[in-house]
Design an enzyme around this catalytic site. Structure first.
Site, short mmCIF file in Angstrom:
data_model
loop_
_atom_site.label_atom_id
_atom_site.label_comp_id
_atom_site.label_asym_id
_atom_site.label_seq_id
_atom_site.Cartn_x
_atom_site.Cartn_y
_atom_site.Cartn_z
N GLY A 15 0.84 -1.21 0.00
CA GLY A 15 0.00 0.00 0.00
C GLY A 15 0.86 1.25 0.00
NE ARG A 76 -2.37 -4.29 -0.93
CZ ARG A 76 -1.96 -3.58 0.11
NH1 ARG A 76 -0.83 -3.89 0.72
NH2 ARG A 76 -2.67 -2.55 0.55
CG ASP A 107 3.17 -6.67 7.67
OD1 ASP A 107 2.58 -6.11 6.73
OD2 ASP A 107 2.58 -7.37 8.53
CB THR A 130 2.64 0.51 6.34
OG1 THR A 130 1.26 0.30 6.67
CG2 THR A 130 3.47 0.12 7.55
CG ASP A 132 -1.84 -0.45 8.08
OD1 ASP A 132 -2.69 0.42 7.87
OD2 ASP A 132 -1.71 -1.46 7.37
CG ASP A 134 1.23 -3.05 10.43
OD1 ASP A 134 2.05 -2.42 9.73
OD2 ASP A 134 0.41 -3.85 9.96
NE ARG A 176 -2.69 -4.91 5.81
CZ ARG A 176 -3.16 -5.21 4.61
NH1 ARG A 176 -3.93 -6.26 4.45
NH2 ARG A 176 -2.85 -4.50 3.56
O1 F6P Z 1 -1.75 -1.43 4.70
C1 F6P Z 1 -2.31 -0.21 4.36
C2 F6P Z 1 -3.79 -0.34 4.15
O2 F6P Z 1 -4.29 0.92 3.77
C3 F6P Z 1 -4.58 -0.91 5.33
O3 F6P Z 1 -4.82 0.05 6.32
C4 F6P Z 1 -5.81 -1.43 4.64
O4 F6P Z 1 -6.37 -2.49 5.39
C5 F6P Z 1 -5.29 -1.92 3.31
O5 F6P Z 1 -4.05 -1.26 3.10
C6 F6P Z 1 -6.19 -1.66 2.13
O6 F6P Z 1 -5.61 -2.26 1.03
P1 F6P Z 1 -6.06 -1.98 -0.47
O7 F6P Z 1 -5.60 -0.60 -0.84
O8 F6P Z 1 -5.36 -3.02 -1.25
O9 F6P Z 1 -7.54 -2.07 -0.49
#
Ligand code: F6P
Length: 328
Positions: A15, A76, A107, A130, A132, A134, A176
């Site tokens: 992300g 990803r 991560d 990130t 998050d 985390d 997340r």
């Molecule tokens: O890891 C960053 C994040 O924005 C999280 O907070 C969220 O759960 C996820 O990515 C959303 O992913 P995507 O953009 O693939 O929907």
């Protein structure tokens, strides 16, 4: 400094997070400063597998420090999960004479990087980015501060309409499985309650707290809910349950969503990205391998990649303890 490394490549993965561009800029400029060649890999591991690689100069990263997202784009990658995908990635690095790889990401990206580094004995350094927050071993990840501010600004705005209509708002923020964004934006936004995965509250305790605050004279309330908090199954179910059991309160749900990932990076994220980017290049040139740069106790540090991905990181006990005090 090690003479072994001459050509370095940098990518962003997973992300996007505000502050990735300042980190890219720092990796590029530090490489140029130390007379190394620097390559940008587009679209993370996906671009590496496809050979989407470009030689960068210091000028290539002019005027990006203030920009959200990532000029290198990100992805990803499913293919990088397979040995065949990683082999293609390795071959492209060798084809371009690249000696070391810097991965700016979260991560999931670090897990892929660790497998890759072990499989091909390839030098890698991670820069935690990130929203998050985390990643273990670092107090802050790039992007968290900006995203927390964005969420807080949204909460401030919703408070205006919540109080004008005497309503109860449930605001879901990203993160997340971690509650950092919810805890920080909720505290900063003066939320009446904050639900995070690190503390199993249960919906009934939330209900009791809201009843108490209503009795004490509150006419509107804001409950910040981390996306990883599942005590009410999801935020809509939670709102419905509360509305059914708390009469005279009209509830609304807001999911802030991807707005939290965009926007100009804050001062903190620009400086953090810059510091961790320079540290990543210097770590490589000092001969460090399979490490991550981070920020702990107000210092830039370099620590094992293993630590970043194996240890669990969550909202601190101190923060969890003060939430009920602040939301009384
Ligand atoms: O890891 C960053 C994040 O924005 C999280 O907070 C969220 O759960 C996820 O990515 C959303 O992913 P995507 O953009 O693939 O929907």
């Amino acid at each position: 400094m090690s003479k072994g490394i001459q050509n370095i490549a940098v990518m962003t993965s997973g992300g996007d997070a505000p502050g990735m561009n300042p980190a890219i800029r720092a990796v590029v400029r530090a490489s140029v400063y130390y007379n190394k060649e620097i390559f940008g890999i587009y679209r993370g591991y996906e671009g590496l597998i496809e050979g989407d690689i470009e030689r960068f100069t210091a000028r290539k990263v002019s005027n990006i420090i203030n920009r959200g997202g990532t000029i290198l784009k990100t992805a990803r990658s499913e293919e990088f999960r397979s040995v065949e995908g990683r082999k293609k990635a390795y071959e492209n690095l060798i084809k371009n004479n690249i000696d070391a790889l810097v991965v700016i990401g979260g991560d999931g990206s670090f897990r892929g990087m660790k497998i890759f580094a072990e499989e091909f004995d390839f030098p890698v350094v991670g820069i935690p980015a990130t929203i998050d927050n985390d990643i273990s071993g670092t107090d802050y990840t790039i992007g968290f501060d900006t995203a927390a501010n964005t969420a807080m600004e949204a909460i401030d705005k919703i408070r205006d309409t919540a109080s004008s209509h005497n309503r109860l708002f449930f605001i879901e923020v990203m993160g997340r499985d971690a509650g950092f964004l919810a805890a920080y934006s909720g505290i900063a936004g003066g939320a009446e309650d904050i639900l995070i995965p690190e503390k199993d509250r249960g919906v009934d305790s939330l209900l009791q707290a809201l009843k108490r605050s209503k009795r004490s004279g509150k006419t509107s309330s804001i409950v910040v809910v981390a996306e990883g908090e599942k005590s009410g199954k999801n935020v809509f179910e939670l709102a419905r349950y509360v509305e059914q059991n708390l009469h005279d309160y009209e509830a609304r749900v807001v999911i802030i969503g991807h707005i939290q990932r965009g926007g100009c990076p804050s001062v903190f994220d620009r400086v953090l990205g810059s510091r961790l980017g320079v540290a990543a290049v210097e770590a490589l040139l000092d001969g460090q391998r399979n490490v991550v740069t981070g920020f702990r106790n107000n210092n830039v540090i370099v620590y094992p990649l293993e630590e970043a991905i194996t240890e669990q990181k969550g909202v601190s006990k101190e923060l969890i303890r003060i939430i009920p005090i602040l939301t009384t």
